[in-house]
Write a protein that holds these residues in place. Structure first.
Motif, mmCIF file in Angstrom:
data_model
loop_
_atom_site.group_PDB
_atom_site.id
_atom_site.type_symbol
_atom_site.label_atom_id
_atom_site.label_comp_id
_atom_site.label_asym_id
_atom_site.label_seq_id
_atom_site.Cartn_x
_atom_site.Cartn_y
_atom_site.Cartn_z
ATOM 1 N N ASP A 169 -8.350 8.424 -3.219
ATOM 2 C CA ASP A 169 -9.049 9.707 -3.106
ATOM 3 C C ASP A 169 -10.349 9.606 -2.304
ATOM 4 N N GLY A 170 -10.685 8.405 -1.818
ATOM 5 C CA GLY A 170 -11.878 8.228 -0.991
ATOM 6 C C GLY A 170 -13.190 8.412 -1.738
ATOM 7 N N SER A 171 -13.177 8.249 -3.049
ATOM 8 C CA SER A 171 -14.383 8.453 -3.857
ATOM 9 C C SER A 171 -15.377 7.291 -3.782
ATOM 10 N N ARG A 172 -14.970 6.206 -3.162
ATOM 11 C CA ARG A 172 -15.785 4.990 -3.014
ATOM 12 C C ARG A 172 -16.041 4.293 -4.351
ATOM 13 N N LYS A 173 -15.156 4.529 -5.314
ATOM 14 C CA LYS A 173 -15.200 3.808 -6.585
ATOM 15 C C LYS A 173 -13.781 3.687 -7.116
ATOM 16 N N LEU A 174 -13.538 2.684 -7.918
ATOM 17 C CA LEU A 174 -12.213 2.463 -8.507
ATOM 18 C C LEU A 174 -12.048 3.415 -9.687
ATOM 19 N N ASN A 175 -11.101 4.327 -9.580
ATOM 20 C CA ASN A 175 -10.829 5.242 -10.688
ATOM 21 C C ASN A 175 -10.153 4.470 -11.812
ATOM 22 N N ARG A 176 -10.494 4.842 -13.036
ATOM 23 C CA ARG A 176 -9.959 4.158 -14.219
ATOM 24 C C ARG A 176 -9.320 5.160 -15.172
ATOM 25 N N SER A 177 -8.396 4.648 -15.968
ATOM 26 C CA SER A 177 -7.745 5.475 -16.989
ATOM 27 C C SER A 177 -8.696 5.628 -18.177
ATOM 28 N N VAL A 197 0.867 -1.183 0.000
ATOM 29 C CA VAL A 197 0.000 0.000 0.000
ATOM 30 C C VAL A 197 0.905 1.235 0.000
ATOM 31 N N LYS A 198 0.747 2.107 -1.003
ATOM 32 C CA LYS A 198 1.665 3.240 -1.177
ATOM 33 C C LYS A 198 1.445 4.387 -0.204
ATOM 34 N N SER A 199 0.237 4.573 0.299
ATOM 35 C CA SER A 199 0.007 5.701 1.200
ATOM 36 C C SER A 199 -1.138 5.394 2.163
ATOM 37 N N SER A 200 -1.262 6.238 3.171
ATOM 38 C CA SER A 200 -2.356 6.085 4.138
ATOM 39 C C SER A 200 -3.546 6.972 3.790
ATOM 40 N N SER A 201 -3.551 7.548 2.615
ATOM 41 C CA SER A 201 -4.672 8.393 2.209
ATOM 42 C C SER A 201 -5.819 7.532 1.676
ATOM 43 N N GLY A 202 -7.036 7.972 1.920
ATOM 44 C CA GLY A 202 -8.204 7.295 1.371
ATOM 45 C C GLY A 202 -8.609 6.031 2.104
ATOM 46 N N LEU A 203 -9.138 5.089 1.347
ATOM 47 C CA LEU A 203 -9.735 3.865 1.889
ATOM 48 C C LEU A 203 -9.174 2.619 1.209
ATOM 49 N N MET A 204 -9.217 1.508 1.935
ATOM 50 C CA MET A 204 -8.960 0.191 1.334
ATOM 51 C C MET A 204 -10.325 -0.458 1.179
ATOM 52 N N ALA A 205 -10.674 -0.849 -0.024
ATOM 53 C CA ALA A 205 -11.955 -1.492 -0.292
ATOM 54 C C ALA A 205 -11.719 -2.982 -0.523
ATOM 55 N N VAL A 206 -12.359 -3.805 0.300
ATOM 56 C CA VAL A 206 -12.252 -5.265 0.184
ATOM 57 C C VAL A 206 -13.611 -5.761 -0.290
#
Length: 171
Positions: free
Chosen positions: A118-126, A59-68
Motif C-alpha cells: 500500500d506504499g505506507s512506508r511501514k510494515l502493516n501488521r495483523s 512478489v505478488k504484485s507491482s503495487s507499492g514499494l519493496m523495502a530492503v
C-alpha cells in the motif's frame, strides 16, 4: 674508478631502482581487484564502500514499494526500532524484484525485506502483531514459529557485488 664513473654508476643504479619501483606500481595497479559491475537490471545507489545485489522472489504484485532493510552485525539492533543502518525503497515488481543496496564496507550484515503493497512506508501488521504484507530475510530462514534468530540471517558480504536471493512469504 674515478669520481665521474662512480657518480655515473650511482645514477644508473638509482635509475634502475626507480624503474623497478615504477614497474611494481604498474603491477599493483593491474592486479588490484576491480569493483564488480552492477547487473543491468539492478537499480539503486552503489556509492558505498561495498554493495549487495538483492533478488526478491515471489512478489505478488507491482503495487507499492519493496523495502530492503540493512542491519549491522549486532543482534541487539536486529529488527529493533531505529536499529537499522539503512532502509532502501524501490518500486515493487511482480515476480522477481532486483535492487542493489550500498553498504558501508564488506562485512557481515542481516537483510530484511518486505513488500509495502500500500506504499505506507511501514510494515502493516495483523491484530496479533504478525506481518500482514509479504516479508523475507537473508538466508531464507523458516518463520513458521515466529521471527528468525539473528544467527540464521547473518550474511557475509566478502566483496562488492555479491547476490543474495530472498523468498517472500505472504500471510
Amino acid at each position: 674508478m674515478n669520481a665521474s664513473n662512480r657518480l655515473t654508476g650511482t645514477v644508473r643504479k638509482a635509475a634502475l631502482g626507480l624503474g623497478a619501483v615504477a614497474s611494481l606500481g604498474t603491477l599493483a595497479a593491474v592486479s588490484a581487484p576491480a569493483q564488480a559491475a552492477a547487473p543491468a537490471q539492478c537499480q539503486g545507489d552503489l556509492s558505498g564502500g561495498s554493495w549487495l545485489n538483492v533478488e526478491v522472489t515471489g512478489v505478488k504484485s507491482s503495487s507499492g514499494l519493496m523495502a530492503v532493510t540493512i542491519y549491522a552485525d549486532d543482534s541487539s539492533r536486529f529488527l529493533a526500532k531505529k536499529g537499522s543502518l539503512d532502509v532502501v525503497r524501490f518500486p515493487a515488481k511482480a515476480g522477481t524484484f532486483r535492487g542493489c543496496v550500498k553498504l558501508p564496507k564488506n562485512g557481515v550484515y542481516a537483510i530484511a525485506v518486505y513488500h509495502d503493497a500500500d506504499g505506507s512506508r511501514k510494515l502493516n501488521r495483523s491484530g496479533l502483531g504478525m506481518p500482514a504484507e509479504g516479508f523475507g530475510f537473508s538466508n531464507n530462514p523458516s518463520t513458521l514459529a515466529g521471527l528468525p534468530a539473528f544467527r540464521s540471517v547473518r550474511l557475509n558480504v566478502s566483496k562488492p557485488g555479491l547476490t543474495t536471493r530472498i523468498n517472500l512469504t505472504y500471510p
